[in-house]
Design an enzyme around this catalytic site. Structure first.
Site, PDB file in Angstrom:
ATOM      1  N   SER A 131       0.883  -1.171   0.000  1.00 57.56           N
ATOM      2  CA  SER A 131       0.000   0.000   0.000  1.00 57.56           C
ATOM      3  C   SER A 131       0.915   1.214   0.000  1.00 57.56           C
ATOM      4  O   SER A 131       2.092   1.113   0.373  1.00 57.56           O
ATOM      5  CB  SER A 131      -0.849   0.006   1.272  1.00 57.56           C
ATOM      6  OG  SER A 131      -1.432   1.263   1.481  1.00 57.56           O
ATOM      7  N   TYR A 144      -1.536  -1.552  10.746  1.00 56.26           N
ATOM      8  CA  TYR A 144      -1.737  -1.779   9.313  1.00 56.26           C
ATOM      9  C   TYR A 144      -0.595  -1.117   8.525  1.00 56.26           C
ATOM     10  O   TYR A 144       0.028  -1.752   7.661  1.00 56.26           O
ATOM     11  CB  TYR A 144      -3.096  -1.242   8.856  1.00 56.26           C
ATOM     12  CG  TYR A 144      -3.272  -1.352   7.348  1.00 56.26           C
ATOM     13  CD1 TYR A 144      -3.492  -2.594   6.758  1.00 56.26           C
ATOM     14  CD2 TYR A 144      -3.172  -0.229   6.520  1.00 56.26           C
ATOM     15  CE1 TYR A 144      -3.615  -2.718   5.380  1.00 56.26           C
ATOM     16  CE2 TYR A 144      -3.302  -0.339   5.146  1.00 56.26           C
ATOM     17  CZ  TYR A 144      -3.530  -1.583   4.574  1.00 56.26           C
ATOM     18  OH  TYR A 144      -3.634  -1.702   3.211  1.00 56.26           O
TER      19      TYR A 144
HETATM   20  N1  LIG Z   1      -8.747  -0.852  -0.667  1.00 51.68           N
HETATM   21  C1  LIG Z   1      -7.752  -0.033  -0.387  1.00 51.68           C
HETATM   22  O1  LIG Z   1      -7.944   1.188  -0.203  1.00 51.68           O
HETATM   23  C2  LIG Z   1      -6.334  -0.565  -0.358  1.00 51.68           C
HETATM   24  C3  LIG Z   1      -5.272   0.338  -0.493  1.00 51.68           C
HETATM   25  C4  LIG Z   1      -3.983  -0.151  -0.450  1.00 51.68           C
HETATM   26  C5  LIG Z   1      -3.729  -1.495  -0.293  1.00 51.68           C
HETATM   27  N2  LIG Z   1      -4.790  -2.354  -0.167  1.00 51.68           N
HETATM   28  C6  LIG Z   1      -4.481  -3.781   0.019  1.00 51.68           C
HETATM   29  O2  LIG Z   1      -5.102  -4.532  -1.015  1.00 51.68           O
HETATM   30  C7  LIG Z   1      -5.279  -5.877  -0.596  1.00 51.68           C
HETATM   31  C8  LIG Z   1      -6.663  -6.344  -0.978  1.00 51.68           C
HETATM   32  O3  LIG Z   1      -7.612  -5.595  -0.260  1.00 51.68           O
HETATM   33  P1  LIG Z   1      -8.945  -5.034  -0.941  1.00 51.68           P
HETATM   34  O4  LIG Z   1      -8.866  -3.564  -0.888  1.00 51.68           O
HETATM   35  O5  LIG Z   1      -9.198  -5.690  -2.215  1.00 51.68           O
HETATM   36  O6  LIG Z   1      -9.999  -5.445   0.193  1.00 51.68           O
HETATM   37  P2  LIG Z   1     -11.180  -6.528   0.209  1.00 51.68           P
HETATM   38  O7  LIG Z   1     -12.135  -6.261  -0.881  1.00 51.68           O
HETATM   39  O8  LIG Z   1     -11.660  -6.507   1.623  1.00 51.68           O
HETATM   40  O9  LIG Z   1     -10.441  -7.916  -0.074  1.00 51.68           O
HETATM   41  C9  LIG Z   1      -9.638  -8.544   0.900  1.00 51.68           C
HETATM   42  C10 LIG Z   1      -9.365  -9.971   0.476  1.00 51.68           C
HETATM   43  O10 LIG Z   1      -8.515 -10.568   1.469  1.00 51.68           O
HETATM   44  C11 LIG Z   1      -9.079 -11.779   1.901  1.00 51.68           C
HETATM   45  N3  LIG Z   1      -8.831 -11.996   3.325  1.00 51.68           N
HETATM   46  C12 LIG Z   1      -9.031 -11.116   4.319  1.00 51.68           C
HETATM   47  N4  LIG Z   1      -8.785 -11.689   5.510  1.00 51.68           N
HETATM   48  C13 LIG Z   1      -8.408 -12.962   5.246  1.00 51.68           C
HETATM   49  C14 LIG Z   1      -8.027 -14.061   6.060  1.00 51.68           C
HETATM   50  N5  LIG Z   1      -8.004 -13.963   7.398  1.00 51.68           N
HETATM   51  N6  LIG Z   1      -7.713 -15.240   5.464  1.00 51.68           N
HETATM   52  C15 LIG Z   1      -7.763 -15.356   4.116  1.00 51.68           C
HETATM   53  N7  LIG Z   1      -8.123 -14.350   3.288  1.00 51.68           N
HETATM   54  C16 LIG Z   1      -8.442 -13.173   3.858  1.00 51.68           C
HETATM   55  C17 LIG Z   1     -10.576 -11.632   1.649  1.00 51.68           C
HETATM   56  O11 LIG Z   1     -11.148 -12.901   1.399  1.00 51.68           O
HETATM   57  P3  LIG Z   1     -12.294 -13.556   2.315  1.00 51.68           P
HETATM   58  O12 LIG Z   1     -13.184 -12.485   2.810  1.00 51.68           O
HETATM   59  O13 LIG Z   1     -12.948 -14.562   1.393  1.00 51.68           O
HETATM   60  O14 LIG Z   1     -11.513 -14.201   3.390  1.00 51.68           O
HETATM   61  C18 LIG Z   1     -10.630 -10.789   0.393  1.00 51.68           C
HETATM   62  O15 LIG Z   1     -10.612 -11.610  -0.752  1.00 51.68           O
HETATM   63  C19 LIG Z   1      -4.995  -5.885   0.919  1.00 51.68           C
HETATM   64  O16 LIG Z   1      -3.720  -6.430   1.153  1.00 51.68           O
HETATM   65  C20 LIG Z   1      -5.033  -4.418   1.281  1.00 51.68           C
HETATM   66  O17 LIG Z   1      -4.238  -4.132   2.401  1.00 51.68           O
HETATM   67  C21 LIG Z   1      -6.081  -1.929  -0.202  1.00 51.68           C
END
Ligand SMILES: NC(=O)c1ccc[n+]([C@@H]2O[C@H](COP(=O)([O-])OP(=O)(O)OC[C@H]3O[C@@H](n4cnc5c(N)ncnc54)[C@H](OP(=O)(O)O)[C@@H]3O)[C@@H](O)[C@H]2O)c1
Length: 260
Positions: A131, A144
């Protein structure tokens, strides 16, 4: 070609899986939501395998690796992750340790095991999702931000080791700013800046990965944060980040994440 995508059930991970599928890649998808995993398997059809796993459990991380070990995986996408909002002394310790296990430990284990396999065959791609938070200190989302600093620094260090060895294996680290996914709901906050779409984040990450770049920072705002922070004194940067995070609290003035 075959890729393992963690966190494939939603957001950026789902878009990366969709994009790879469009490019003709076979997929191994993992997440906790079995219903969505099965829907994706049906949608992508032949060549798609799924494995339900709770990545905060170390044995489940090894289970994912064992499942993939003999499947000739060419790309590892370490995307699963989440954030917990709140003052450090108020957030739940066990929730936070689980988050560290998902964001750091699971990614660390999979990166090491697949990197060893990729180096043996002298080919393979690793995409780690960090991130823009990885470049900064993050009051109110402290662990985080710290976890994403780990992901960023680990990935850049491995990239340099691979470069020195003239390896064909590459590692790319994606560092987006806000992305319109379920992330904020889970963290219990609102957006304070305009998010990019997960589709764009996914395409950008894969474009940089196939170009062999080690750093992928989509959007001008994220680039400005990532590179601009070098010139800002630590205390000022922390004060700015505090204000940005504070503005993300829900409309009732409290973070959902710290409500009991
Ligand atoms: N959205 C933002 O603003 C942002 C910005 C920078 C970086 N990121 C990073 O992008 C990545 C993806 O996040 P996203 O934004 O796409 O959020 P998201 O829509 O909430 O997706 C998160 C994913 O991680 C999986 N996950 C969460 N906890 C888990 C666990 N305990 N075991 C296995 N799988 C787990 C979830 O799958 P299940 O629910 O099926 O377990 C889901 O597929 C993350 O690493 C996040 O830190 C996000």
């Amino acid at each position: 070609m075959k890729a393992l995508v963690t966190g494939a059930t939603s957001g950026i991970g789902k878009c990366i899986a969709e994009s790879l599928h469009r490019r003709g890649w076979e997929l191994v998808l993992t997440g906790r939501n079995e219903k969505v995993l099965k829907e994706l398997q049906k949608k992508f059809g032949e060549g798609t395998e799924i494995i339900k796993a709770e990545l905060s459990e170390r044995n489940e991380v090894f289970k994912v690796y064992e499942f993939c070990k003999d499947k000739n995986i060419d790309m590892l996408v370490n995307n699963a992750g989440y954030g917990i909002f709140g003052k450090f002394d108020e957030t739940d310790l066990n929730d936070e340790l689980d988050m560290i296990d998902v964001n750091i430990t699971a990614l660390h284990i999979l990166t090491k095991l697949f990197l060893r396999d990729f180096k043996k065959q002298n080919s393979g791609f690793i995409l780690n999702v960090a991130s823009v938070a990885g470049f900064m200190t993050g009051p109110l989302l402290s662990s985080y931000y710290a976890s994403k600093n780990y992901v960023l620094r680990l990935s850049l260090a491995i990239a340099e080791e691979l470069r020195r060895e003239r390896s064909n294996v590459t590692i790319t680290v994606l560092c987006p700013g806000p992305v319109n996914t379920n992330f904020n709901n889970r963290a219990g906050v609102n957006f304070s800046a305009k998010p990019i779409s997960p589709e764009y984040a996914a395409e950008y990450a894969l474009k940089k990965l196939f170009q062999g770049k080690c750093l992928a920072v989509p959007s001008l705002t994220a680039k400005a944060c990532a590179f601009g922070q070098r010139f800002v004194p630590h205390r000022l940067l922390s004060a700015i980040t505090y204000n940005v995070q504070y503005a993300k609290k829900t409309a009732d003035g409290k973070s959902r994440a710290v409500e009991k």
